[in-house]
Scaffold this motif. Structure first.
Motif, PDB file in Angstrom:
ATOM      1  N   TRP A 296       0.762  -1.248  -0.117  1.00 52.79           N
ATOM      2  CA  TRP A 296      -0.033   0.044  -0.246  1.00 52.79           C
ATOM      3  C   TRP A 296       0.325   1.534   0.061  1.00 52.79           C
ATOM      4  O   TRP A 296       0.302   2.514  -1.135  1.00 52.79           O
ATOM      5  N   ALA A 297       1.754   1.088   0.483  1.00 54.57           N
ATOM      6  CA  ALA A 297       3.149   2.560   0.603  1.00 54.57           C
ATOM      7  C   ALA A 297       3.581   2.878  -0.372  1.00 54.57           C
ATOM      8  O   ALA A 297       3.748   4.094  -0.836  1.00 54.57           O
ATOM      9  N   VAL A 298       3.770   1.695  -0.690  1.00 58.08           N
ATOM     10  CA  VAL A 298       4.289   1.894  -2.922  1.00 58.08           C
ATOM     11  C   VAL A 298       3.172   2.407  -3.566  1.00 58.08           C
ATOM     12  O   VAL A 298       3.736   3.720  -4.704  1.00 58.08           O
ATOM     13  N   LEU A 299       1.508   2.235  -3.421  1.00 58.10           N
ATOM     14  CA  LEU A 299       1.556   2.636  -4.381  1.00 58.10           C
ATOM     15  C   LEU A 299       0.982   4.264  -3.814  1.00 58.10           C
ATOM     16  O   LEU A 299       0.402   5.267  -4.416  1.00 58.10           O
ATOM     17  N   ALA A 300       0.624   4.189  -2.635  1.00 56.84           N
ATOM     18  CA  ALA A 300       0.315   5.787  -2.301  1.00 56.84           C
ATOM     19  C   ALA A 300       1.437   6.563  -2.103  1.00 56.84           C
ATOM     20  O   ALA A 300       1.041   8.054  -2.981  1.00 56.84           O
ATOM     21  N   GLN A 301       2.758   6.187  -2.167  1.00 55.81           N
ATOM     22  CA  GLN A 301       3.597   7.172  -3.446  1.00 55.81           C
ATOM     23  C   GLN A 301       3.730   7.255  -3.704  1.00 55.81           C
ATOM     24  O   GLN A 301       4.252   8.295  -4.515  1.00 55.81           O
ATOM     25  N   ARG A 302       3.495   6.552  -4.751  1.00 51.83           N
ATOM     26  CA  ARG A 302       2.882   6.686  -6.598  1.00 51.83           C
ATOM     27  C   ARG A 302       1.981   8.159  -6.777  1.00 51.83           C
ATOM     28  O   ARG A 302       2.204   8.466  -7.530  1.00 51.83           O
ATOM     29  N   ILE A 303       1.027   7.766  -6.092  1.00 51.88           N
ATOM     30  CA  ILE A 303      -0.138   8.589  -6.063  1.00 51.88           C
ATOM     31  C   ILE A 303       0.296  10.212  -5.080  1.00 51.88           C
ATOM     32  O   ILE A 303      -0.072  10.800  -5.636  1.00 51.88           O
ATOM     33  N   GLY A 304       0.626  10.417  -4.028  1.00 54.91           N
ATOM     34  CA  GLY A 304       1.262  11.222  -3.637  1.00 54.91           C
ATOM     35  C   GLY A 304       1.738  12.068  -4.547  1.00 54.91           C
ATOM     36  O   GLY A 304       1.881  13.438  -4.737  1.00 54.91           O
ATOM     37  N   GLU A 305       2.819  11.422  -5.316  1.00 56.06           N
ATOM     38  CA  GLU A 305       3.553  11.998  -5.762  1.00 56.06           C
ATOM     39  C   GLU A 305       3.417  12.613  -7.054  1.00 56.06           C
ATOM     40  O   GLU A 305       3.476  13.661  -7.609  1.00 56.06           O
ATOM     41  N   GLY A 306       2.958  11.781  -7.555  1.00 53.88           N
ATOM     42  CA  GLY A 306       1.523  12.363  -8.558  1.00 53.88           C
ATOM     43  C   GLY A 306       1.444  13.518  -8.384  1.00 53.88           C
ATOM     44  O   GLY A 306       0.671  14.322  -9.036  1.00 53.88           O
ATOM     45  N   PHE A 307       0.154  13.822  -7.014  1.00 49.34           N
ATOM     46  CA  PHE A 307      -0.488  14.659  -7.027  1.00 49.34           C
ATOM     47  C   PHE A 307       0.450  15.990  -6.552  1.00 49.34           C
ATOM     48  O   PHE A 307       0.584  17.530  -7.185  1.00 49.34           O
ATOM     49  N   ARG A 308       1.720  15.528  -5.599  1.00 52.04           N
ATOM     50  CA  ARG A 308       2.551  16.435  -5.985  1.00 52.04           C
ATOM     51  C   ARG A 308       3.308  17.458  -7.288  1.00 52.04           C
ATOM     52  O   ARG A 308       2.725  18.346  -6.850  1.00 52.04           O
TER      53      ARG A 308
END
Length: 140
Positions: free
Chosen positions: A111-123
């Motif tokens: 889940w952390a890997v997915l959150a990292q990808r999504i969070g970086e996309g938002f940022r």
């Protein structure tokens, strides 16, 4: 023949909807008291249970592919000028902490890997979409 539904072959990893809901609830409990992120969220969230259900639906959709979220989270984040690109590392750190405390290591890591990808996309999206049209690009 069994009455049990077949697992969704499109799901990202093995986690239950209840586990997702719990992680989201714990995370937003911590967000509300976070020195930096708490005030930003308080400016926009007026109904915490509704917000948590919406975000849990986002994650259930992203992980379980259950069709439980409809919306444009990028537009929501970009349209709120007090949400800054520099908030995402704090958001992710807090989210990782909750994942590590609430889930078995292998599930939390996925889940952390997915959150990292999504969070970086938002940022990245916030930086890019807020750039003046003729400005040089910001290189990360």
């Amino acid at each position: 023949m069994t009455d049990q539904p077949l697992p969704n072959p499109l799901r990202k990893f093995d986690i239950s909807a209840e586990e997702i809901n719990r992680v989201v609830a714990v995370f937003y409990g911590r967000i509300r008291t976070h020195a930096v992120l708490g005030p930003v969220f308080a400016n926009h969230v007026t109904d915490w249970p509704e917000h948590e259900e919406k975000i849990a639906g986002f994650w259930r959709n992203a992980i379980l592919r259950e069709g439980s979220y409809y919306g444009n989270p990028m537009r929501v984040h970009v349209s709120r000028p007090d949400i800054k690109a520099e908030h995402f590392p704090d958001w992710l750190d807090l989210f990782y902490q909750v994942l590590s405390e609430e889930l078995p290591h292998d599930i939390g890591r996925k889940w952390a890997v997915l959150a990292q990808r999504i969070g970086e996309g938002f940022r990245t999206g916030i930086v890019s979409m807020r750039q003046p049209k003729d400005a040089p690009p910001v290189l990360f």
